[in-house]
Motif scaffolding. Structure first.
Motif, mmCIF file in Angstrom:
data_model
loop_
_atom_site.group_PDB
_atom_site.id
_atom_site.type_symbol
_atom_site.label_atom_id
_atom_site.label_comp_id
_atom_site.label_asym_id
_atom_site.label_seq_id
_atom_site.Cartn_x
_atom_site.Cartn_y
_atom_site.Cartn_z
ATOM 1 N N PRO B 224 0.811 -1.223 0.000
ATOM 2 C CA PRO B 224 0.000 0.000 0.000
ATOM 3 C C PRO B 224 0.848 1.278 0.000
ATOM 4 N N ASN B 225 1.906 1.287 0.773
ATOM 5 C CA ASN B 225 2.761 2.469 0.814
ATOM 6 C C ASN B 225 4.013 2.235 -0.021
ATOM 7 N N THR B 226 4.421 3.274 -0.718
ATOM 8 C CA THR B 226 5.636 3.124 -1.525
ATOM 9 C C THR B 226 6.866 3.547 -0.740
ATOM 10 N N GLU B 227 6.645 3.855 0.525
ATOM 11 C CA GLU B 227 7.771 4.256 1.376
ATOM 12 C C GLU B 227 7.755 3.458 2.669
ATOM 13 N N GLU B 228 8.877 3.553 3.374
ATOM 14 C CA GLU B 228 8.977 2.875 4.673
ATOM 15 C C GLU B 228 9.706 3.803 5.628
ATOM 16 N N VAL B 229 9.178 3.849 6.857
ATOM 17 C CA VAL B 229 9.861 4.633 7.884
ATOM 18 C C VAL B 229 10.644 3.643 8.741
ATOM 19 N N GLN B 230 11.945 3.928 8.849
ATOM 20 C CA GLN B 230 12.789 3.030 9.660
ATOM 21 C C GLN B 230 13.297 3.837 10.853
ATOM 22 N N ILE B 231 12.900 3.385 12.050
ATOM 23 C CA ILE B 231 13.301 4.134 13.253
ATOM 24 C C ILE B 231 14.191 3.229 14.116
ATOM 25 N N GLU B 232 15.334 3.827 14.500
ATOM 26 C CA GLU B 232 16.218 3.080 15.408
ATOM 27 C C GLU B 232 16.102 3.718 16.788
ATOM 28 N N PHE B 233 15.835 2.890 17.800
ATOM 29 C CA PHE B 233 15.686 3.385 19.167
ATOM 30 C C PHE B 233 16.933 3.064 19.979
ATOM 31 N N GLU B 234 17.076 3.796 21.105
ATOM 32 C CA GLU B 234 18.201 3.496 22.017
ATOM 33 C C GLU B 234 18.021 2.071 22.533
ATOM 34 N N THR B 235 16.839 1.830 23.098
ATOM 35 C CA THR B 235 16.432 0.465 23.483
ATOM 36 C C THR B 235 14.971 0.306 23.077
ATOM 37 N N PHE B 236 14.606 -0.895 22.753
ATOM 38 C CA PHE B 236 13.228 -1.112 22.290
ATOM 39 C C PHE B 236 12.803 -2.542 22.647
ATOM 40 N N HIS B 262 5.444 0.512 7.567
ATOM 41 C CA HIS B 262 4.964 0.804 6.213
ATOM 42 C C HIS B 262 4.172 2.102 6.231
ATOM 43 N N ALA B 263 4.874 3.178 6.092
ATOM 44 C CA ALA B 263 4.225 4.489 6.139
ATOM 45 C C ALA B 263 5.069 5.486 5.363
ATOM 46 N N GLY B 264 4.463 6.614 4.996
ATOM 47 C CA GLY B 264 5.193 7.616 4.225
ATOM 48 C C GLY B 264 5.452 8.859 5.046
ATOM 49 N N ILE B 285 16.165 8.233 12.421
ATOM 50 C CA ILE B 285 14.974 8.012 11.589
ATOM 51 C C ILE B 285 15.374 8.082 10.121
ATOM 52 N N GLN B 286 14.881 7.109 9.336
ATOM 53 C CA GLN B 286 15.139 7.147 7.886
ATOM 54 C C GLN B 286 13.843 6.911 7.135
ATOM 55 N N LEU B 287 13.691 7.620 6.043
ATOM 56 C CA LEU B 287 12.527 7.417 5.173
ATOM 57 C C LEU B 287 13.051 6.724 3.913
ATOM 58 N N ARG B 288 12.574 5.509 3.659
ATOM 59 C CA ARG B 288 13.124 4.756 2.523
ATOM 60 C C ARG B 288 12.037 4.421 1.510
ATOM 61 N N LEU B 292 12.395 -4.634 -2.384
ATOM 62 C CA LEU B 292 11.905 -6.012 -2.412
ATOM 63 C C LEU B 292 11.845 -6.625 -1.012
ATOM 64 N N GLU B 293 12.747 -6.200 -0.166
ATOM 65 C CA GLU B 293 12.763 -6.670 1.222
ATOM 66 C C GLU B 293 11.416 -6.341 1.886
ATOM 67 N N MET B 294 10.987 -5.081 1.634
ATOM 68 C CA MET B 294 9.714 -4.632 2.223
ATOM 69 C C MET B 294 8.530 -5.379 1.603
ATOM 70 N N ILE B 295 8.646 -5.613 0.307
ATOM 71 C CA ILE B 295 7.558 -6.345 -0.370
ATOM 72 C C ILE B 295 7.462 -7.755 0.208
ATOM 73 N N PHE B 296 8.629 -8.394 0.401
ATOM 74 C CA PHE B 296 8.655 -9.748 0.957
ATOM 75 C C PHE B 296 8.056 -9.752 2.364
#
Lengths: 371, 306
Positions: B224-236, B262-264, B285-288, B292-296
């Motif tokens: 559904p989304n053509t983008e991905e938000v990747q967030i790295e936390f200190e601890t999670f 899966h968000a823009g 934070i990265q917006l990618r 194919l990784e995300m599709i999989f």
């Protein structure tokens, strides 16, 4: 750390159960074989089997007929009467150890009390067997005559039918060279067959299978390699025996070459049969050791066949070693013609064909199936 | 060019390939992408006639594998995953051997070997034993051995396993060059960046099935989304991940201290404020763009490398 390595290695070693079974089976089979052959295991305490001996009655007198009948009725002897020509042919072809000849003048000698003209003609290659036979013959004659004849007159004259001459090698040398050469050949050919397993493990077999080559051509390609190496190895061994010990390899080069070809065919078929039966290197190692040592032990590579018990002699015919060694004796010792040796060559080729035929379905199932 | 219909293969009770079907056009680079054990290599082994299928039809250029296996095999060049070479022979001797199996006239074969060795950049080392080569060089010879008979189709099973990035690039260039010359290529890998770079069309394989196939753009449409938000936390922690999932109703996955959502760009302010409300400290934070990784991940709910 040592313990960790030890545990890992033991785990890997015992992971191939079929291979382990075969590895332990080898010494067990050999111990059993030699215990039954020479250790007296399994022998019932009973009267020994009568010794079979060919007899020719050249005197054809009443005395010789009666005497032969008397000896034959003894529990220790089993005489087979035939013509001199036939009996000597059997000894010359290695089928019998010797023949007892009652020469002309036997009846007269018995009546006069002079030395009796009885002669044991034997194959000098079977020295130990001949000595044993002679002692049984002497004892039987003493018993047959009872105390009516003076002992000194009962000495049996011995004459070798095939004897050591200048152009003939020592039979011990023929035994040593042929027995060892065939046994070692079996080991090297098993290793060449094993290269098929290496191809499977390395992945080259996969590429071969994806090429237009027919799968069976892979098998026959390996067999051809084994065959050429067999010929070279056997020829090399005999050339060495010629150079080092003076084995007269050029006395009948054509027959020798044909026999080497037949043995090489049988041995290379054996190599591909072995590798088609197993699935891993460990299994091949265990299985080949068992079969090769067993075949060599019963086939006369380790101990001359004539020294083996009767039951071993009966099963020896199933080994390549037996027919190969007998063939070499026919060439070097008995000096038979190529026609006389053809049946032995035929048996070797037959053995090779049988093993090749058996290898085909096994190869398809165990080697080229990548499932 | 290549038709595969209802292909199946089982090993005992395990069904490695389940009713796979696909078609590949002439001159295409077709990728089979999936994690280890997905069934890619089994599919390729059946395609290269090394393995018999339980069911299904394979044909190349109208020639069925079951009908004329010998002719079929001359149409394909196979590059197995293993280095299928004789280490004790030189590269030249290896190629001469493999070429002869295809019945090529020796004079022509020798010319072709020289040509191929130049293509893969190993002409100068042709007389060296293969065992003296580096992993990357062996991989290149492994490819060369499949090219000598001018196959119409080249089947490559993970040809870059265990080699350095430089050698990998060299292999990509070789593949691209062969494709430019008109060769149809089937390429299996579990590296999504390899199929993204090389392949015109991709089949995503998981658990012995093709779960999606098409061009990269067609596959992107599945998400559904053509983008991905990747967030790295200190601890999670896992419980924090569960809280985040219930707060934001978007598909997401967790990988150690990183979460993939899966968000823009539009959803970004909401995501950040939710994270703050959950008192989790954001490290990066990265917006990618979707890959194919995300599709999989979207199709299977798991990472490609799982």
């Amino acid at each position: 750390m040592i313990k960790t390595i030890l545990l890992k290695d033991l785990k890997l070693y015992f992971s191939d159960r079929k291979g382990i079974l075969l590895t332990f089976l080898l010494p067990i089979i050999l111990i059993t074989l030699f215990a039954f052959s020479f250790g007296g295991v399994g022998r019932k305490k009973r009267v020994p089997k009568p010794t079979t001996l060919l007899v020719v009655d050249k005197d054809s007198s009443q005395a010789s007929i009666n005497f032969i009948h008397k000896v034959h009725s003894l529990p220790m002897m089993n005489l087979k009467q035939m013509t001199e020509e036939k009996a000597l042919d059997k000894v010359k072809k290695g089928k019998n150890v010797g023949v007892l000849l009652f020469n002309k003048g036997f009846q007269e000698a018995v009546m006069n009390g002079s030395p009796i003209p009885v002669e044991l003609q034997f194959d000098a290659a079977r020295e130990i067997q001949t000595r044993m036979l002679l002692s049984v013959v002497q004892e039987s004659m003493q018993r047959a005559f009872g105390k009516t004849q003076v002992n000194s007159n009962l000495q049996v004259k011995t004459t070798p039918v095939i004897k050591l001459t200048d152009n003939k090698p020592n039979p011990g040398l023929v035994q040593a060279v042929s027995g060892t050469a065939i046994m070692m050949l079996l080991f090297s050919i098993a290793a060449i067959g094993g290269s098929l397993l290496d191809e499977k493990e390395a992945g080259t077999l996969k590429r071969l299978l994806s090429s237009p080559i027919k799968p069976l051509h892979i098998l026959f390609g390996k067999m051809s390699t084994a065959m050429i190496i067999s010929v070279l190895q056997l020829a090399g061994m005999f050339v060495f025996a010629w150079l080092a010990f003076g084995l007269p390899i050029f006395m009948d080069t054509l027959t020798l070459a044909l026999l080497i070809l037949c043995i090489s065919f049988a041995v290379s078929s054996f190599g591909i049969f072995l590798v088609s039966v197993v699935k891993t290197r460990q299994q091949l190692q265990g299985m080949s050791s068992i079969i090769i040592i067993l075949m060599s032990a019963i086939g006369g590579s380790m101990i001359p066949i004539y020294m083996m018990p009767d039951f071993i002699k009966k099963v020896a015919v199933f080994s390549v070693n037996y027919w190969g060694i007998e063939g070499f004796f026919d060439i070097f010792w008995r000096q038979l013609t190529v026609v006389d040796i053809l049946p032995k060559m035929g048996i070797l080729i037959g053995m090779g064909l049988l093993m090749t035929l058996l290898s085909v379905p096994l190869f398809k199932r165990n080697i080229i199936s990548l499932d | 060019m290549i038709q595969v219909a209802n292909l199946s293969k089982s090993y005992g009770t395990v069904q490695a390939v389940k009713n796979i079907s696909f078609e590949i056009n002439e001159g295409e680079i077709f990728g089979l992408l999936g994690p280890n054990g997905a069934g890619k290599s089994t599919t390729l082994s059946m395609l290269s006639s090394m393995l018999k299928c339980d069911k299904g039809i394979i044909s190349i250029d109208g020639i069925k594998l079951n009908g004329n296996a010998r002719k079929f095999k001359t149409l394909i060049g196979v590059v197995p995953q293993e280095i299928s070479l004789y280490e004790e022979l030189s590269a030249y001797e290896n190629l001469l051997f493999w070429g002869k199996l295809y019945g090529i006239v020796v004079a022509d074969l020798k010319k072709k070997i020289d040509e191929t060795l130049k293509l893969i950049g190993l002409y100068e080392r042709r007389k060296d034993l293969v065992k003296t080569y580096s992993g990357g060089m062996k991989r290149r010879i492994n490819i060369a051995a499949a090219l000598l008979h001018n196959p119409k189709v080249l089947l490559l099973d993970e040809p870059t396993v265990g080699i350095d990035p430089q050698s990998r690039n060299l292999i990509f260039e070789i593949i691209e060059s062969l494709n430019k010359q008109g060769m149809t290529i089937v390429y299996t890998t579990h590296y999504m960046e390899e199929v993204e770079r090389l392949c015109d069309r991709i089949a995503i394989v998981d658990n012995g099935e093709i779960i999606a196939q098409g061009t990269k753009n067609q596959l992107q449409e599945l998400v559904p989304n053509t983008e991905e938000v990747q967030i790295e936390f200190e601890t999670f922690t896992n419980s924090q991940f569960e809280n985040l999932k219930s707060a934001i109703s978007t598909q997401m996955s967790k990988d150690s201290n990183t979460v993939h959502i899966h968000a823009g760009v539009k959803e970004l302010p909401v995501i950040i404020s939710t994270c703050n409300s959950l008192s989790v400290k954001i490290k990066d934070i990265q917006l990618r763009k979707v890959n194919l990784e995300m599709i999989f991940l979207h199709l299977t709910g798991k990472q490609l490398r799982d």
